[in-house]
Enzyme design. Structure first.
Site, PDB file in Angstrom:
ATOM      1  N   ARG A   1       0.791  -1.219   0.000  1.00  0.00           N
ATOM      2  CA  ARG A   1       0.000   0.000   0.000  1.00  0.00           C
ATOM      3  C   ARG A   1       0.827   1.276   0.000  1.00  0.00           C
ATOM      4  O   ARG A   1       0.590   2.163  -0.810  1.00  0.00           O
ATOM      5  CB  ARG A   1      -0.925   0.003   1.225  1.00  0.00           C
ATOM      6  CG  ARG A   1      -1.916   1.160   1.256  1.00  0.00           C
ATOM      7  CD  ARG A   1      -2.731   1.164   2.544  1.00  0.00           C
ATOM      8  NE  ARG A   1      -3.430  -0.099   2.742  1.00  0.00           N
ATOM      9  CZ  ARG A   1      -4.125  -0.374   3.830  1.00  0.00           C
ATOM     10  NH1 ARG A   1      -4.192   0.510   4.809  1.00  0.00           N
ATOM     11  NH2 ARG A   1      -4.759  -1.531   3.957  1.00  0.00           N
TER      12      ARG A   1
ATOM     13  N   HIS B   1      -8.181  -4.296  -7.279  1.00  0.00           N
ATOM     14  CA  HIS B   1      -7.949  -3.503  -6.068  1.00  0.00           C
ATOM     15  C   HIS B   1      -9.201  -3.518  -5.190  1.00  0.00           C
ATOM     16  O   HIS B   1     -10.055  -2.636  -5.310  1.00  0.00           O
ATOM     17  CB  HIS B   1      -7.582  -2.062  -6.468  1.00  0.00           C
ATOM     18  CG  HIS B   1      -6.862  -1.302  -5.388  1.00  0.00           C
ATOM     19  ND1 HIS B   1      -5.580  -1.599  -4.979  1.00  0.00           N
ATOM     20  CD2 HIS B   1      -7.248  -0.242  -4.632  1.00  0.00           C
ATOM     21  CE1 HIS B   1      -5.202  -0.757  -4.049  1.00  0.00           C
ATOM     22  NE2 HIS B   1      -6.204   0.080  -3.808  1.00  0.00           N
TER      23      HIS B   1
ATOM     24  N   TYR C   1     -19.111  12.210 -13.457  1.00  0.00           N
ATOM     25  CA  TYR C   1     -19.101  13.377 -14.331  1.00  0.00           C
ATOM     26  C   TYR C   1     -17.795  13.521 -15.130  1.00  0.00           C
ATOM     27  O   TYR C   1     -17.785  14.130 -16.197  1.00  0.00           O
ATOM     28  CB  TYR C   1     -19.307  14.659 -13.508  1.00  0.00           C
ATOM     29  CG  TYR C   1     -20.624  14.712 -12.781  1.00  0.00           C
ATOM     30  CD1 TYR C   1     -21.826  14.716 -13.485  1.00  0.00           C
ATOM     31  CD2 TYR C   1     -20.661  14.751 -11.393  1.00  0.00           C
ATOM     32  CE1 TYR C   1     -23.037  14.759 -12.811  1.00  0.00           C
ATOM     33  CE2 TYR C   1     -21.872  14.797 -10.710  1.00  0.00           C
ATOM     34  CZ  TYR C   1     -23.055  14.801 -11.428  1.00  0.00           C
ATOM     35  OH  TYR C   1     -24.244  14.844 -10.772  1.00  0.00           O
TER      36      TYR C   1
END
Length: 888
Positions: free
Chosen positions: A42, A88, A132
């Site tokens: 990570r 993921h 968007y």
């Protein structure tokens, strides 16, 4: 009782299955497993491709969706869903904000994703929701996944073992160095700064050429971090420590300019801010500092930044404020100056390690070498497989009739397959390929193509085998690919490097050369290589020397080394220090940078004199040299150089200036010179330096020459060494006339300028008429030097001193430069002569502002030779002199 018996029986049955453990040891084991999971999976980047798993998975997911730079955009939500569902298994926001950052130009030095829509701003605005916005790869990111389909990297199973994902990307770009990385793991953290791609690739190539290259040599290629938001890196020692050891500290400042409006009011304009600083928060912080009276002198602050024009934060100043002082206060109290702790921790073979710049490059080059080897083996395997099939085709073509007959007579494909193998010695693969061969490939043209393809594939196989056998060839391929990346994506540095005053070793990084330093009437300073000014013939028009505003012109012009220090004296008697290399470099026509941005000059003060000092650290040098200061009213002050050897950022008082007077000149001497001072009316005085006692810094001084007329004033001062008989006194008038005169006649030894006591009126040094205008300056020169003249209009001309006539001191001289109506000479200076051919054309500025070329010495009709034209000008001057004498 029955329940107890049942429990006892159960315990007896489970005996041997329950293992007693120490809870402390168990917690240690679990925590170590957790911490390693965070470190590896990570928080820390891989040293090879510079990515954490989430970045790698985002790019790999986009690749699988063919979301390339030349394809249409895809919704961000589509990419997030692909990455989250396949590779993921974390929250969608973590994936989306990773994508957003990879598309932000102010967050990444080289963006990896091309975003369409609202991706936030430097003012802290949040990006639009993923439904968007749209994304696709940048070409830069495509260079990181190139050759991934050629078995260049290892793959691993995804979280549910249903798919495979790459453990690393086969990047051609040293991504970890150019974009940096930051992350907090368990018990450790990383904070790596971005760098300039061109510099990093130059460093990689230097390492390939010499694996034993020293770190000190390597940092000449990779000088410092390069931030996407630009800014100024202040101080080099912390940066150098980070490059050499992997740990250090970089101080980053915003970039500021000082603008003056039509009313003369100043404002500080912040055009670049430090990395990761929020513009709105910075503006708010400055406002709070004003309200809390921490910073004085600011009347208002506004954030006028926008996406089109970039950063622009305007700090309005009060009239009594000193701009540079306010800038320094902003550096001290606001985020206009920030610092970053550099901690180069990355995963090397799965283990965290602190790496210096050489180790980072070494690991990347080693990885690239592995990629090239694996790619070459893959391509060789594919080429050999293709060659094997083509050899089968050729066998069939050489025995075409027999092959066709065998196939027609075979009852089944299997029989034909076995027949080709037994009768023509084909392999199983070749036999199958021949049976699948289309009939159109049997035409004459196609047969030739098969043979040509086989010849080409054999050359390729030979080349690939050579690469695998030759390590030098492999590293040459790596260099060529790096050079290709630099050509495609390389750019100039965004972050400027400014060295702190206490860093002496920085001179090792600055090339020592002579530069021409110019300061304009309105206070703009720049340096230009002396090679940029061409030598021209006397009488020429000159060349454009600086692009100044209409009311501005070049006032000071001199030559200095980039390793020297300038002592800058103002008309109010203040002294400031400035390193020559700190002066911004520009071409001959650029305006330069406002001097008030560099030193703390008061708004109502002005630069009047500059002295070039070689080295303040040499005790013998500073103890045996003196500073002479001269004022407009004829006052002269003498102080030891040692009194000026401790620079202060705020400046010091060099001489006390009385009301109505101004400092006009400063010179450095060894104590054994003669002094000459000249006034505008054409008089000059000569007296020994020992007639002026050293009064010390800050004193008033004594009279050097008498100035008795209301409109008269001192225009210059020189110091001459009488032992040097080659030097002459050069004087120049406002309208371009000048001459040279020996101090003492070289034949008779008589003094042209007699030695007197200081404070006298002196003698005539040039005949002043309406045609010549008043005296503007005097210089001591030799024939091995050049003269540079600058007009108020900005026109500059350079000519050889030896081309200027030697005349007696009472004459008006000859025309040195044609001065247009309304124009006049602003400054003169001397330069070392350069071995250049005389140029008969010069660049001039037309009335409309365009650049044109014309003959330096315009030849009248019938005179084609430039020398004849020069003689013609001198004849015209003589005729004018005769006419004036007749009128008298």
């Amino acid at each position: 009782m029955e329940n107890n018996e049942i429990n006892d029986e159960a315990n007896l049955n489970n005996r041997g299955k329950i293992i007693p453990v120490n809870i402390e040891e168990q917690m240690k084991t679990f925590y170590i497993d957790y911490s390693m999971s965070v470190i590896v999976g990570r928080a820390l980047p891989d040293v090879r491709d510079g990515f954490k798993p989430v970045h790698r998975r985002v790019l790999f997911g986009m690749m699988e969706l063919a979301n390339y730079s030349n394809r249409p955009y895809k919704k961000s939500a589509r990419i997030v869903g692909e990455v989250m569902g396949k590779y993921h298994p974390h929250g969608d926001s973590s994936i989306y904000f990773t994508m957003v950052r990879m598309a932000q130009e102010w967050a990444m030095r080289y963006t990896l994703i091309d975003g369409q829509g609202n991706f936030g701003s430097q003012d802290g605005d949040m990006p639009a929701a993923m439904r968007y916005t749209e994304v696709r790869m940048q070409k830069f990111a495509e260079a990181m996944i190139e050759d991934i389909d050629k078995d260049t990297v290892d793959y691993q199973l995804n979280f549910d073992d249903s798919l495979k994902e790459p453990t690393v990307l086969p990047t051609r770009v040293p991504q970890l160095l150019v974009n940096g990385s930051s992350g907090i793991a368990v018990g450790m953290a990383t904070n790596m700064m971005p760098h300039n791609l061109s510099e990093v690739i130059d460093g990689c190539i230097a390492y390939i050429d010499n694996n034993d290259i020293e770190l000190e040599e390597l940092i000449k290629y990779i000088k410092a971090p390069d931030f996407p938001t630009g800014g100024v890196i202040y101080g080099y020692e912390g940066v150098k420590q980070a490059l050499l050891t992997g740990r250090g500290r970089v101080v980053l400042r915003g970039k500021t300019t000082i603008e003056t409006d039509a009313r003369g009011k100043e404002k500080i304009v912040i055009t670049e801010i430090p990395y990761q600083v929020n513009r709105d928060q910075l503006t708010q912080k400055i406002g709070d500092l004003i309200n809390d009276k921490v910073i004085d002198g600011i009347s208002d602050v506004n954030n006028e930044s926008n996406n089109k024009e970039g950063t622009r934060i305007v700090v309005e100043l009060r009239k009594d404020a000193v701009a540079q002082v306010v800038v320094n206060q902003l550096f001290k109290h606001s985020e206009l100056q920030t610092s970053f702790g550099i901690n180069n921790v990355a995963l090397v073979k799965g283990r965290p390690k602190i790496l210096n710049i050489k180790e980072l490059i070494s690991e990347f080059i080693e990885f690239r070498h592995e990629v090239v080897v694996r790619r070459t083996k893959f391509e060789l395997k594919k080429a050999e497989e293709r060659a094997h099939i083509l050899e089968g085709y050729i066998i069939a073509l050489d025995n075409l009739d027999a092959v066709i007959q065998l196939i027609r007579e075979s009852a089944t494909p299997t029989i034909a397959h076995e027949g080709l193998m037994s009768n023509f010695g084909m392999s199983e693969i070749q036999s199958k390929a021949v049976l699948e061969l289309r009939l159109q490939r049997l035409t004459g043209m196609e047969i030739d193509k098969i043979r040509e393809e086989h010849a080409e594939i054999m050359k390729l196989i030979e080349r690939l085998k050579e690469i695998l056998a030759n390590e030098g060839l492999r590293f040459q391929i790596i260099k060529d690919e790096l050079a290709e990346v630099k050509a495609k994506f390389g750019d100039e540095r965004k972050s400027e490097i400014v060295y702190a005053d206490d860093e002496i070793n920085m001179l090792d990084l600055i090339e020592e050369e002579d530069v021409v330093v110019t300061i304009s009437h309105l206070g703009y300073i720049k340096r230009t290589s002396a090679r940029d000014y061409r030598q021209q013939r006397r009488g020429g028009r000159g060349a454009k020397g600086s692009s100044t505003r209409q009311e501005d012109f070049i006032e000071h012009l001199f030559v200095a080394s980039t390793h020297h220090t300038l002592m800058i004296f103002t008309e109010k008697g203040r002294c400031f220090w400035l390193k020559v290399y700190q002066i911004p470099e520009g071409d001959r026509t650029s305006k330069g940078r406002a001097l008030q941005n560099m030193i703390q000059i008061a708004p109502d003060d002005k630069v009047r004199a500059i002295i070039d000092v070689k080295n303040f650290e040499d005790e013998e040098y500073v103890n045996n040299h003196y500073i002479l200061l001269c004022t407009k009213q004829g006052i002269i002050n003498k102080s030891k150089l040692k009194d000026f050897s401790r620079p202060r950022q705020t400046g010091i008082n060099a001489i006390e200036i009385r009301e109505g007077d101004q400092l006009i000149a400063a010179r450095m001497t060894d104590g054994n010179c003669e002094i000459m001072m000249a006034v505008k009316s054409g008089r000059a005085i000569r007296f020994p330096e020992n007639k002026v006692r050293a009064t010390g810094r800050g004193g008033i001084g004594v009279y050097g020459i008498e100035v008795d007329e209301k409109n008269d004033e001192v225009v210059g001062m020189i110091t001459v060494n009488t032992e040097d008989k080659t030097r002459t006194v050069l004087v120049v008038s406002e309208k371009g006339y000048g001459k040279r005169t020996f101090l003492d006649d070289p034949e008779t030894g008589e003094a042209n300028y007699r030695i007197t006591n200081r404070g006298g009126k002196g003698v005539r040094t040039i005949k002043i008429t309406d045609k010549t205008g008043g005296l503007v300056g005097l210089l001591d020169v030799t024939e091995q030097e050049d003269l540079m003249i600058t007009c108020e209009s900005g026109i500059t001309i350079r000519m050889a001193v030896k081309a200027i006539s030697e005349q007696s001191r009472a004459t008006q001289g000859v025309r040195l430069i044609k001065v247009d109506e309304g124009d006049s000479i602003a400054a003169i200076t001397k330069l070392d002569e350069q071995e250049e051919e005389e140029i008969e054309e010069a660049v001039v500025v037309a009335e409309d502002g365009t650049l044109t070329t014309e003959t330096v010495v315009p030849a009248p009709e019938g005179l084609e030779d430039a020398d004849e034209a020069t003689d013609q000008i001198e004849d015209e001057d003589d005729a004018e002199d005769t006419e004036e004498k007749t009128e008298e």
